[in-house]
Write a protein that holds these residues in place. Sequence first.
Motif, PDB file in Angstrom:
ATOM      1  N   SER A 129       0.858  -1.182   0.000  1.00 16.42           N
ATOM      2  CA  SER A 129       0.000   0.000   0.000  1.00 16.42           C
ATOM      3  C   SER A 129       0.896   1.235   0.000  1.00 16.42           C
ATOM      4  CB  SER A 129      -0.914   0.032   1.231  1.00 16.42           C
ATOM      5  OG  SER A 129      -1.667   1.237   1.268  1.00 16.42           O
ATOM      6  N   PHE A 130       0.345   2.350  -0.496  1.00 16.05           N
ATOM      7  CA  PHE A 130       1.052   3.624  -0.387  1.00 16.05           C
ATOM      8  C   PHE A 130       0.475   4.483   0.734  1.00 16.05           C
ATOM      9  CE2 PHE A 130       2.656   2.420  -4.523  1.00 16.05           C
ATOM     10  CZ  PHE A 130       3.972   2.851  -4.452  1.00 16.05           C
ATOM     11  N   ASN A 131      -0.271   3.847   1.624  1.00 18.11           N
ATOM     12  CA  ASN A 131      -0.742   4.517   2.836  1.00 18.11           C
ATOM     13  C   ASN A 131      -0.271   3.704   4.033  1.00 18.11           C
ATOM     14  OD1 ASN A 131      -2.024   5.661   5.000  1.00 18.11           O
ATOM     15  ND2 ASN A 131      -4.077   5.615   4.116  1.00 18.11           N
ATOM     16  N   PRO A 132       0.679   4.213   4.806  1.00 19.91           N
ATOM     17  CA  PRO A 132       1.211   3.433   5.928  1.00 19.91           C
ATOM     18  C   PRO A 132       0.219   3.209   7.061  1.00 19.91           C
ATOM     19  CG  PRO A 132       2.141   5.643   5.922  1.00 19.91           C
ATOM     20  CD  PRO A 132       1.381   5.499   4.638  1.00 19.91           C
ATOM     21  N   GLN A 133      -0.950   3.847   7.006  1.00 19.11           N
ATOM     22  CA  GLN A 133      -1.991   3.571   7.999  1.00 19.11           C
ATOM     23  C   GLN A 133      -2.559   2.167   7.832  1.00 19.11           C
ATOM     24  OE1 GLN A 133      -4.849   6.604   7.055  1.00 19.11           O
ATOM     25  NE2 GLN A 133      -3.828   8.182   8.273  1.00 19.11           N
ATOM     26  N   LEU A 134      -2.476   1.617   6.619  1.00 16.55           N
ATOM     27  CA  LEU A 134      -3.166   0.377   6.280  1.00 16.55           C
ATOM     28  C   LEU A 134      -2.316  -0.870   6.436  1.00 16.55           C
ATOM     29  CD1 LEU A 134      -4.935   1.557   2.982  1.00 16.55           C
ATOM     30  CD2 LEU A 134      -5.882   1.542   5.292  1.00 16.55           C
ATOM     31  N   VAL A 135      -1.035  -0.711   6.709  1.00 18.71           N
ATOM     32  CA  VAL A 135      -0.122  -1.847   6.672  1.00 18.71           C
ATOM     33  C   VAL A 135       0.828  -1.810   7.865  1.00 18.71           C
ATOM     34  CG1 VAL A 135      -0.209  -2.059   4.153  1.00 18.71           C
ATOM     35  CG2 VAL A 135       1.458  -0.523   5.203  1.00 18.71           C
ATOM     36  N   THR A 147       8.649  -2.957   4.239  1.00 18.68           N
ATOM     37  CA  THR A 147       8.788  -2.662   2.809  1.00 18.68           C
ATOM     38  C   THR A 147       7.874  -1.511   2.420  1.00 18.68           C
ATOM     39  OG1 THR A 147       9.336  -4.971   2.361  1.00 18.68           O
ATOM     40  CG2 THR A 147       8.626  -3.650   0.495  1.00 18.68           C
ATOM     41  N   SER A 148       6.643  -1.540   2.908  1.00 19.59           N
ATOM     42  CA  SER A 148       5.698  -0.458   2.604  1.00 19.59           C
ATOM     43  C   SER A 148       6.072   0.825   3.335  1.00 19.59           C
ATOM     44  CB  SER A 148       4.276  -0.881   2.993  1.00 19.59           C
ATOM     45  OG  SER A 148       3.868  -2.005   2.257  1.00 19.59           O
ATOM     46  N   TYR A 149       6.511   0.703   4.579  1.00 21.76           N
ATOM     47  CA  TYR A 149       6.910   1.890   5.332  1.00 21.76           C
ATOM     48  C   TYR A 149       8.072   2.608   4.647  1.00 21.76           C
ATOM     49  CZ  TYR A 149       4.112   0.472   9.436  1.00 21.76           C
ATOM     50  OH  TYR A 149       3.098   0.151  10.302  1.00 21.76           O
ATOM     51  N   ILE A 203       0.452  12.012   8.245  1.00 20.15           N
ATOM     52  CA  ILE A 203      -0.644  12.966   8.055  1.00 20.15           C
ATOM     53  C   ILE A 203      -0.968  13.110   6.571  1.00 20.15           C
ATOM     54  CG2 ILE A 203      -1.448  15.312   8.478  1.00 20.15           C
ATOM     55  CD1 ILE A 203      -0.997  13.562  11.011  1.00 20.15           C
ATOM     56  N   LEU A 204      -2.229  12.841   6.241  1.00 21.27           N
ATOM     57  CA  LEU A 204      -2.734  12.930   4.881  1.00 21.27           C
ATOM     58  C   LEU A 204      -3.534  14.221   4.712  1.00 21.27           C
ATOM     59  CD1 LEU A 204      -2.097   9.862   5.413  1.00 21.27           C
ATOM     60  CD2 LEU A 204      -3.942   9.333   3.805  1.00 21.27           C
ATOM     61  N   SER A 205      -3.879  14.525   3.472  1.00 18.87           N
ATOM     62  CA  SER A 205      -4.582  15.775   3.167  1.00 18.87           C
ATOM     63  C   SER A 205      -6.099  15.584   3.209  1.00 18.87           C
ATOM     64  CB  SER A 205      -4.175  16.276   1.776  1.00 18.87           C
ATOM     65  OG  SER A 205      -5.043  17.306   1.338  1.00 18.87           O
ATOM     66  N   ALA A 206      -6.765  16.321   4.082  1.00 17.98           N
ATOM     67  CA  ALA A 206      -8.227  16.293   4.143  1.00 17.98           C
ATOM     68  C   ALA A 206      -8.835  16.918   2.890  1.00 17.98           C
ATOM     69  CB  ALA A 206      -8.704  17.034   5.393  1.00 17.98           C
ATOM     70  N   ILE A 238      -6.817   7.778  -2.594  1.00 20.77           N
ATOM     71  CA  ILE A 238      -6.019   8.385  -1.528  1.00 20.77           C
ATOM     72  C   ILE A 238      -4.934   7.427  -1.046  1.00 20.77           C
ATOM     73  CG2 ILE A 238      -7.403   7.630   0.476  1.00 20.77           C
ATOM     74  CD1 ILE A 238      -7.045  10.537   1.544  1.00 20.77           C
ATOM     75  N   ASP A 239      -5.150   6.119  -1.240  1.00 21.49           N
ATOM     76  CA  ASP A 239      -4.205   5.113  -0.789  1.00 21.49           C
ATOM     77  C   ASP A 239      -3.307   4.582  -1.902  1.00 21.49           C
ATOM     78  OD1 ASP A 239      -5.389   5.225   1.793  1.00 21.49           O
ATOM     79  OD2 ASP A 239      -7.002   3.916   1.080  1.00 21.49           O
ATOM     80  N   SER A 240      -3.618   4.882  -3.146  1.00 18.24           N
ATOM     81  CA  SER A 240      -2.808   4.402  -4.273  1.00 18.24           C
ATOM     82  C   SER A 240      -2.183   5.522  -5.091  1.00 18.24           C
ATOM     83  CB  SER A 240      -3.656   3.518  -5.192  1.00 18.24           C
ATOM     84  OG  SER A 240      -4.750   4.241  -5.730  1.00 18.24           O
ATOM     85  N   LYS A 241      -2.729   6.731  -4.967  1.00 21.32           N
ATOM     86  CA  LYS A 241      -2.162   7.914  -5.629  1.00 21.32           C
ATOM     87  C   LYS A 241      -1.860   8.934  -4.521  1.00 21.32           C
ATOM     88  CE  LYS A 241      -5.004   7.111  -9.746  1.00 21.32           C
ATOM     89  NZ  LYS A 241      -3.929   6.671 -10.657  1.00 21.32           N
ATOM     90  N   PRO A 242      -0.833   8.688  -3.739  1.00 20.34           N
ATOM     91  CA  PRO A 242      -0.657   9.400  -2.466  1.00 20.34           C
ATOM     92  C   PRO A 242      -0.265  10.871  -2.613  1.00 20.34           C
ATOM     93  CG  PRO A 242       1.257   8.032  -2.927  1.00 20.34           C
ATOM     94  CD  PRO A 242       0.243   7.695  -3.983  1.00 20.34           C
ATOM     95  N   ILE A 243      -0.784  11.655  -1.704  1.00 14.39           N
ATOM     96  CA  ILE A 243      -0.434  13.069  -1.552  1.00 14.39           C
ATOM     97  C   ILE A 243      -0.016  13.279  -0.100  1.00 14.39           C
ATOM     98  CG2 ILE A 243      -1.329  15.429  -1.463  1.00 14.39           C
ATOM     99  CD1 ILE A 243      -0.953  14.508  -4.303  1.00 14.39           C
ATOM    100  N   GLY A 244       1.186  13.804   0.095  1.00 14.45           N
ATOM    101  CA  GLY A 244       1.663  14.054   1.447  1.00 14.45           C
ATOM    102  C   GLY A 244       2.381  15.376   1.531  1.00 14.45           C
ATOM    103  N   THR A 245       3.184  15.532   2.574  1.00 12.47           N
ATOM    104  CA  THR A 245       3.973  16.749   2.785  1.00 12.47           C
ATOM    105  C   THR A 245       5.471  16.450   2.763  1.00 12.47           C
ATOM    106  OG1 THR A 245       3.899  16.409   5.179  1.00 12.47           O
ATOM    107  CG2 THR A 245       2.172  17.796   4.224  1.00 12.47           C
TER     108      THR A 245
END
Length: 518
Positions: free
Chosen positions: A12-18, A22-24, A156-159, A174-181
Amino acid sequence: MLVYCSEGSPDSFNPQLVTSGTSYDATANIIYNQLVTYKPGTTEIAPSLAESWEISADGLRYTFNLRDDVPFHGSQIFTPSRTLNADDVLFSFNRQRLSDHPYHGISGGRYPYFTAQSMGQLIKDIRKTGEHQVEFVLTRPESPFLSILATPFASILSAEYAKQLNRLRQPEWIDSKPIGTGPFRFERYEPDAYIRYKRFDDYFSENKRVKNLVFAITPDAAMRFARFSAGECDVMSYPLPVHLRVAQKNDLEVVQTPGLNVAYWAFNTEKPPFHDAKVRQALTMAVDREAILQTVYDRQATQATNPIPPSSWAYNNSISKVTYSKRKAMELLKEAGYENGFSIDIWAMPIQRAYNPNARKMAEMIQQDLADINVDARIITYEWGTFLSRLSQGLHHSVLLGWNADNADPNNFFSPLLSCNSAISGNNYAKWCNNQFDELILKGRTSSEQDERKQYYLKAQEIFKREAPWLTIAHANNSVLVQPEVSGMMVSPIGNINFEGVTLEQQSVDSGTQGVTP
């Protein structure tokens, strides 16, 4: 361009889900930031998205003052209209903790680390107390709370991005096309081939970093080393012990630090005969771990006795090592009614990690040892994502895995790996739930005095040893191989890869990225 030869594809590209390292590595310190972080190369808490914080005298309120100059990434489908604020923090945590949150069920609705740390029970409320201020209200004091917030699941993800994806009717993006800071923007992913990132020029930190970063996904360790030796990779993940030996002989740079990790063989206690502690104890006695240290680790690891490493302040030195004795193992099996043996599966993870450089070989050695006590073992493995998915469903008899700590607090081993909550939805693949153990680690979390906390954890390790939900195998160093042109590369004691501050003087082989990038 800096090319990092990584060991596997992220699930996943969202570390909340895994919970996989490797994903981290591909997300938490590349695309995202957390409220707090660690000083590079240490386990010391430092500011990140929160520039400061206050803790109430009773330990129940944590107030975080956010930076007001943190922009989000953009993409072809999203142009942010504002910088980070309190709404993004609320969205990122409330998605995980509130079952009625619009995004809670997206991408499966499982938040294994959040669950394993009992965050749903710990966090009473999260309040926006200002445009750039957030207050966490806890149900009880939690000594490792800041350390927990420095872990990848607290990214922290973008609301605002989430709202736009809802309008597009594509919330799962939001979990496969990630946007972060974070220091790098996600560009493109080709499963089992590569991940492309580009430097985020508006990043709030002034740390130097390369313009382009590529993860060249290379699961086979021998192939990773071959690519590194040919100059196709600037940094190589998880070298095998033999690669470290070759590198040292040839004056190649090895960046290494003692790891806060453990390799283990977990028994699924929900499945017979592993529901019987005598059987579990017997199998731990039947395995020659010294031979494993020699063959699998090339003696570049230490034998593990407890689920936490000896460097931890909570380590129980009074617990003796498991005695290797096939005679005693057979006696215990006879006492348990299994003198004629039985058949089991050993699941071996398909990727290399610092704590286990060759799970398949380890499984084969255990298989041979078990045959001597009339236990027939079949070795099973799958592609990494499938492996983790099937593990979470409890389909295994036993599994060879390990853990790189996400923070230096001993609770980071106990709660995610051995708590009752984690047995339901998390990394407790032994599916072991012991109420006395759970009570002790909870007391260890809520106490504010380290000496008192240590006493609880010492007793918890005694229960672990008696009940034997795992055979603890080894604690190993975290290592990467680095080309001479790379500077600023550090390896964290908690095992995370971080390319912020890493620079490349020149591309060592101009053609080296052919076949890696699109």
